[in-house]
Design a protein around this motif. Structure first.
Motif, mmCIF file in Angstrom:
data_model
loop_
_atom_site.group_PDB
_atom_site.id
_atom_site.type_symbol
_atom_site.label_atom_id
_atom_site.label_comp_id
_atom_site.label_asym_id
_atom_site.label_seq_id
_atom_site.Cartn_x
_atom_site.Cartn_y
_atom_site.Cartn_z
ATOM 1 N N MET A 213 0.857 -1.183 0.000
ATOM 2 C CA MET A 213 0.000 0.000 0.000
ATOM 3 C C MET A 213 0.895 1.236 0.000
ATOM 4 S SD MET A 213 -2.777 1.138 2.865
ATOM 5 C CE MET A 213 -2.618 2.797 3.535
ATOM 6 N N THR A 214 0.537 2.213 -0.819
ATOM 7 C CA THR A 214 1.310 3.452 -0.895
ATOM 8 C C THR A 214 0.394 4.646 -0.730
ATOM 9 O OG1 THR A 214 2.875 2.430 -2.444
ATOM 10 C CG2 THR A 214 2.910 4.836 -2.271
ATOM 11 N N ILE A 215 0.773 5.545 0.177
ATOM 12 C CA ILE A 215 0.084 6.824 0.313
ATOM 13 C C ILE A 215 0.967 7.883 -0.329
ATOM 14 C CG2 ILE A 215 -0.647 8.600 1.954
ATOM 15 C CD1 ILE A 215 -1.526 6.417 3.810
ATOM 16 N N TRP A 216 0.386 8.631 -1.276
ATOM 17 C CA TRP A 216 1.123 9.645 -2.017
ATOM 18 C C TRP A 216 0.848 11.014 -1.405
ATOM 19 C CZ3 TRP A 216 4.619 7.942 -5.479
ATOM 20 C CH2 TRP A 216 4.473 6.635 -5.932
ATOM 21 N N LYS A 217 1.931 11.687 -0.978
ATOM 22 C CA LYS A 217 1.831 12.954 -0.257
ATOM 23 C C LYS A 217 2.619 14.047 -0.986
ATOM 24 C CE LYS A 217 -0.109 11.552 3.813
ATOM 25 N NZ LYS A 217 -1.177 12.224 4.571
ATOM 26 N N PHE A 275 4.188 12.534 -4.421
ATOM 27 C CA PHE A 275 3.619 12.547 -5.771
ATOM 28 C C PHE A 275 4.294 13.597 -6.655
ATOM 29 C CE2 PHE A 275 0.520 15.175 -3.285
ATOM 30 C CZ PHE A 275 0.693 16.392 -3.932
ATOM 31 N N ILE A 276 5.166 14.399 -6.061
ATOM 32 C CA ILE A 276 5.925 15.388 -6.832
ATOM 33 C C ILE A 276 7.186 14.747 -7.399
ATOM 34 C CG2 ILE A 276 7.131 17.622 -6.723
ATOM 35 C CD1 ILE A 276 5.261 18.253 -4.290
ATOM 36 N N LYS A 277 7.864 13.940 -6.562
ATOM 37 C CA LYS A 277 9.060 13.219 -6.986
ATOM 38 C C LYS A 277 8.834 11.733 -6.736
ATOM 39 C CE LYS A 277 12.250 17.063 -6.088
ATOM 40 N NZ LYS A 277 13.485 17.499 -5.365
ATOM 41 N N ASP A 278 8.014 11.134 -7.582
ATOM 42 C CA ASP A 278 7.592 9.752 -7.328
ATOM 43 C C ASP A 278 8.713 8.747 -7.540
ATOM 44 O OD1 ASP A 278 6.791 8.453 -10.354
ATOM 45 O OD2 ASP A 278 6.837 10.618 -10.196
ATOM 46 N N GLU A 279 9.815 9.184 -8.155
ATOM 47 C CA GLU A 279 10.933 8.273 -8.345
ATOM 48 C C GLU A 279 11.740 8.082 -7.065
ATOM 49 O OE1 GLU A 279 12.542 12.392 -8.909
ATOM 50 O OE2 GLU A 279 10.726 11.312 -9.514
ATOM 51 N N MET A 280 11.539 8.938 -6.070
ATOM 52 C CA MET A 280 12.257 8.832 -4.801
ATOM 53 C C MET A 280 11.678 7.695 -3.960
ATOM 54 S SD MET A 280 14.519 11.122 -5.191
ATOM 55 C CE MET A 280 15.238 11.334 -3.568
#
Length: 412
Positions: A213-217, A275-280
């Motif tokens: 599960m991932t929460i995107w902030k 969600f701004i730098k989702d590659e991190m």
């Protein structure tokens, strides 16, 4: 199957919705349950509608503003003739129609029927936009799956029925649904408490047996402190379920307190990412307890400090405690910190529903009480106990407590 949750900040405007789609393309949207919150500040705006309704003010003026905001966002995403515009009109017609016909005087019931519409509208806009750009998905109504009791604004989940319902979902598909909401046995909408969308995601993850599960902030992950309130904070790249539960309980806003237990029960890995730098990489929360403990800071504002003392200098005994905690439950007031002596009890309280004065009035019939409004609870996890003086600078400390390496103080 994986579970993604996007909060209101991620879909606050048309560019935000487009960015969510970009993240999904990068991360993969196959076999995914996506939970979305209401757009931007919509929940606050709908709360104002409810306030206006109960105070006999012009709530239609407020609903018109909210509707126009959603239309403006949709104009940045869809062609003018898209069916979503009619759906938006229908959603707001339903709000006005409900309020016009409603006979219930119960604030919490009306609140849930109105405020929940924010998630319904945002999820439809996002689902339709994803279809528009080729990311096929099925929109589902969370109220058909998450079943609760009738505790409006703080619904208690019927886990057995909810799990039975959610297991009917085909795990091979991709879905968009709402956070924050469920329904009672009469199919009236019940919300799960403010910021309850994270909890919704955990419910789906638990019932689906999700792989993660991932929460995107809008932050890099779980930090050692809220960067808006503390300087020189750093990312916690990994923490255990237990640490995350402790941080959430003490008031860390990045994780909803109810979210962790369902995930821990099935050992579902949980990520908090940007969600701004989702590659991190963000923060991973898991059963692995082998990680470096870092000093972390949590500030829980808008608390109340209630001091209760016996009048005859008798001990605060079990019957006193039972009476006091029964009253707390009655008024739906949560205890953030407790400290007791032989003849007194001090409680730092979180009063979501504005009932602390009623509680105080009831308790002072039997006890001597003192209620201090608008205090803050400051918590330091993994504190360096050799350097605690810095935490007291510039603060008026009303109560303090040290448990292991966790320092807490109530300040004014």
């Amino acid at each position: 199957m994986k579970v993604f949750k996007f909060g209101g900040a991620s879909v606050k405007d048309a560019d935000g919705v487009k960015n969510v789609a970009r993240v999904l393309k990068n991360q993969g949207f196959e076999q995914c349950m996506l939970i979305v919150s209401a757009i931007g500040k919509t929940t606050n705006a709908l709360e104002l509608v409810v306030e206006c309704y109960f105070t006999k003010q012009d709530y239609k003026q407020e609903t018109a503003k909210i509707k126009q905001n959603h239309i403006d966002i949709a104009k940045g995403l869809f062609p003018d003739n898209h069916a979503i515009f009619n759906e938006i009109e229908e959603f707001f017609y339903d709000i006005d129609s409900f309020l016009r016909r409603n006979k219930s005087p119960k604030y919490n019931f009306v609140y849930d029927q109105v405020v929940s519409c924010g998630e319904m509208i945002s999820s439809r806009i996002l689902s339709q936009y994803l279809v528009e750009i080729g990311l096929e998905n099925t929109w589902v109504d969370a109220r058909d799956f998450i079943k609760t009791d009738a505790s409006y604004r703080e619904g208690i989940v019927d886990w057995q029925l909810t799990e039975k319902n959610i297991k009917q979902i085909n795990p091979a598909g991709s879905y968009v649904t709402q956070g924050f909401i469920g329904s009672d046995e009469n199919n009236f909408t019940v919300t799960l408490g403010r910021e309850g969308s994270d909890y919704s995601a955990a419910i789906y993850a638990y019932c689906l047996g999700a792989q993660q599960m991932t929460i995107w902030k809008d932050v890099p992950g779980v930090m050692t402190g809220d960067p808006r309130k503390f300087e020189d904070v750093e990312l916690l790249d990994h923490i255990s379920y237990e640490e995350a539960i402790e941080m959430a309980y003490y008031g860390a806003s990045v994780i909803h307190p109810k979210t962790l237990q369902p995930l821990k029960q099935k050992l579902i890995p949980f990520f908090v990412k940007s969600f701004i730098k989702d590659e991190m990489p963000g923060t991973e929360v898991s059963a692995n307890d082998n990680y470096t403990r870092k000093e972390s800071y949590i500030l829980k504002e808008n608390q109340e400090l209630l001091t209760i003392a016996t009048r005859d200098f008798s001990f605060i005994a079990e019957d006193h405690m039972s009476y006091i905690f029964g009253a707390l439950s009655k008024y739906k007031i949560k205890v953030s910190l407790i400290q007791n002596s032989a003849i007194s009890l001090a409680l730092c309280l979180e009063d979501k529903f504005g009932n602390s004065q009623k509680l105080n009035d009831e308790l002072k019939i039997k006890f001597d009480t003192n209620l201090v409004n608008n205090v803050s609870l400051f918590t330091v996890r993994n504190a360096d106990l050799n350097q605690t003086d810095k935490f007291y600078e510039g603060k008026t400390v009303l109560m303090e407590q040290l448990a292991g390496n966790t320092l807490q103080m109530v300040t004014k």
